[in-house]
Design an enzyme around this catalytic site. Structure first.
Site, PDB file in Angstrom:
ATOM      1  N   LYS A 140      33.054  -0.412  13.147  1.00  0.00           N
ATOM      2  CA  LYS A 140      31.859   0.424  13.050  1.00  0.00           C
ATOM      3  C   LYS A 140      31.952   1.321  11.822  1.00  0.00           C
ATOM      4  CE  LYS A 140      29.127   3.525  16.019  1.00  0.00           C
ATOM      5  NZ  LYS A 140      29.072   4.126  17.376  1.00  0.00           N
TER       6      LYS A 140
ATOM      7  N   CYS B  15      26.405  -0.131  18.000  1.00  0.00           N
ATOM      8  CA  CYS B  15      25.648   1.019  18.494  1.00  0.00           C
ATOM      9  C   CYS B  15      24.759   1.666  17.431  1.00  0.00           C
ATOM     10  CB  CYS B  15      26.607   2.025  19.118  1.00  0.00           C
ATOM     11  SG  CYS B  15      25.784   3.177  20.257  1.00  0.00           S
TER      12      CYS B  15
ATOM     13  N   GLU C 280      30.242  -2.155  23.272  1.00  0.00           N
ATOM     14  CA  GLU C 280      31.088  -1.241  22.496  1.00  0.00           C
ATOM     15  C   GLU C 280      32.109  -0.576  23.433  1.00  0.00           C
ATOM     16  OE1 GLU C 280      30.382   2.806  19.797  1.00  0.00           O
ATOM     17  OE2 GLU C 280      28.936   2.207  21.332  1.00  0.00           O
TER      18      GLU C 280
END
Length: 525
Positions: free
Chosen positions: A345, A396, A286
């Site tokens: 995300k 994440c 990320e």
């Protein structure tokens, strides 16, 4: 015993019980404690000696503080935030506030469970099957509350992840109904132990009933063991060799000149090294290159992709047109040096990537991101197509939300890739994150590759076995062959069907008790 001792002793027991549950995850990993660490709270809730209903709320509160406070203590690793321009004392205050906030949010779940459980259980007093019905309803309530919390913005510590990555056998129940199947198993076993304990205090001959929770424990593990031993089909046509680069770029230097240069050089060198090892694709963490996509296109890493022709998944930022916003993204770059696809995300970290109640908390935290634009979430219904077919992707924090992965598996995703940046947190947090990704691999029956910035990057097979895992705060590269799969587990097809089923059974149990009470009432007069 004094009145003071009568008040504090049960609170201490509840707190210790919660702490024991907290020891099930990293850094301790004592997963076996989960199978009885909830039982003391259960017993305390139904102790008739505790008259005030408010006291039961306090018992659940201290249990929650013990469990969630222990499992989430790694959040204090936010400090120091001086690299962001936050003064030392303010940095400590922010870290403590974040830890307290998320702990209390989890504690609210435990308190909601205890309050509603005790209130509903009063409706069961007329039934001869009260202990069994009580276990059913207590299990249902916990699953329902976890389902509600999972659909919120802040979630991490499901009871199910107390078993990961150690008890892989029981985690295979997740292939039936996801995390709720494991959570339900843990709560039910704890409930049965507690109910036998309560019955034993009234009648010492009731010790023989301990075979009930023990038998259920064995049966559940045998079911999981059968799934765990299913062979994994590995064909050459389905094979894909993926390389991972763990860049080890601390956040405190990530956005200055030295950090940016180190990131570009480190990921480019790692990419070239893995290409020489014959990989089919390279995965980076990320925010590996903390730039907008237009700037990544001009980087030496993309130049290397054009030269070598090997696909690279690069973490960066997707700029939203005509607005001062961006999305944390994972880009697919192919040999033409262009972006083939990208995944955004959708689950942002409260206090880390956005500020809840920004009007109030925004004044406390001067700047949460060195990027001047404001981060926004991506769509929840994204499809991530790549040159290797459809992929299940997560960035994440999304690892804590199983529905994100289930939906993509149902849509045809054939393997999992996750990209994370767990700096500045401890190895304990990184191991907990690995535990979550392990569960997602088992539930969807997929191979998984996870790239992190500072650790722990890993490869996991569909049975949850860790094939390789990196170190903490190290620069590493590694290549592993994984296999695309198109299987559809019951959970992938139907989602969490167990919680609605338990809810229906609990409602029927309550109706049965009420009808039984109405029938029995005339006999008492």
């Amino acid at each position: 015993m004094s009145k003071s001792n009568n008040f504090y002793s049960p609170l201490i027991i509840a707190l210790l019980s919660g702490v024991l549950m907290g020891l099930t995850v990293a850094p301790f990993g004592a997963w076996f404690l989960a199978w009885f660490a909830l039982a003391p709270l259960w017993v305390l809730i139904f102790n008739p000696a505790y008259k005030p209903k408010l006291f039961r709320l306090q018992l659940a509160g201290v249990w929650g503080l013990g469990y969630y406070g222990a499992t989430l203590s790694w959040i204090t690793g936010l400090h120091p935030l001086t690299w962001m321009g936050v003064p030392w004392l303010s940095s400590i205050a922010i870290a403590l506030f974040a830890w307290t906030f998320v702990t209390l949010w989890g504690t609210l779940l435990a308190m909601s469970w205890a309050t509603s459980f005790f209130w509903i259980s009063q409706k069961l007093t007329t039934s001869s099957l009260t202990p069994i019905f009580r276990v059913l309803i207590g299990t249902t309530l916990w699953c329902v509350l976890e389902h509600i919390w999972t659909n919120g913005p802040l979630w991490w510590s499901s009871l199910s992840y107390t078993q990961s990555p150690h008890n892989l056998v029981i985690l295979h129940l997740g292939q039936y109904s996801g995390a709720s199947a494991v959570t339900a198993s843990i709560v039910a076993i704890n409930g049965l132990i507690a109910e036998v304990w309560i019955k034993t205090r009234k009648n010492s001959k009731s010790n023989k009933y301990y075979f009930i929770p023990l038998s259920l424990f064995i049966i559940l593990h045998l079911i999981g063991f059968n799934l765990y031993n299913q062979p994994l089909v590995k064909t050459q046509e389905a094979a894909i060799k993926i390389g991972i680069v763990q860049g080890n770029i601390p956040n405190r230097i990530k956005f200055d000149y030295y950090g940016l240069r180190r990131a570009i050089e480190g990921y480019t060198t790692g990419y070239l090294k893995l290409v020489d090892q014959g990989v089919d694709a390279v995965l980076t963490p990320e925010g590996a290159l903390p730039f907008f996509s237009r700037d990544i296109l001009d980087s030496s890493l993309v130049a290397a992709v054009k030269q070598k022709g090997i696909v690279a998944w690069i973490g960066g930022f997707a700029e939203r047109p005509n607005s001062n916003t961006y999305a944390n993204s994972l880009f697919t770059f192919t040999k033409d040096g262009k972006i083939y696809s990208h995944f955004e995300k959708s689950k942002l970290v409260p206090l880390g990537e956005y500020v809840p109640f920004e009007e109030i908390l925004g004044k406390l935290i001067r700047r949460l991101s060195p990027v001047t634009a404001r981060q926004v979430p991506g769509s929840r219904n994204q499809i991530f197509d790549t040159p290797f077919g459809r992929v299940i992707a997560g960035i994440c924090y999304e690892s804590a939300f199983p529905e994100q992965f289930r939906r993509q598996a149902y849509a045809g995703g054939e393997f999992i890739i996750t990209a994370s940046n767990n700096d500045p947190y401890s190895q304990a947090m990184q191991m907990q994150h690995h535990a979550l990704d392990t569960m997602r691999a088992i539930e969807t029956d997929r191979w998984a590759a996870r790239a992190t910035n500072t650790g722990l990057s890993a490869f996991v097979d569909p049975h949850g076995k860790t094939l390789w895992i990196s170190g903490h705060n190290t620069y590493e590269t590694h290549a592993e062959t994984i296999y695309r799969r198109q299987t559809q587990t019951l959970y992938t097809r139907w989602g969490d069907w167990l919680t609605p089923l338990l809810t229906i059974l609990s409602i029927l149990a309550l109706i049965s008790c009420r009808l039984g009470g109405a029938t029995a009432q005339p006999n008492k007069t």
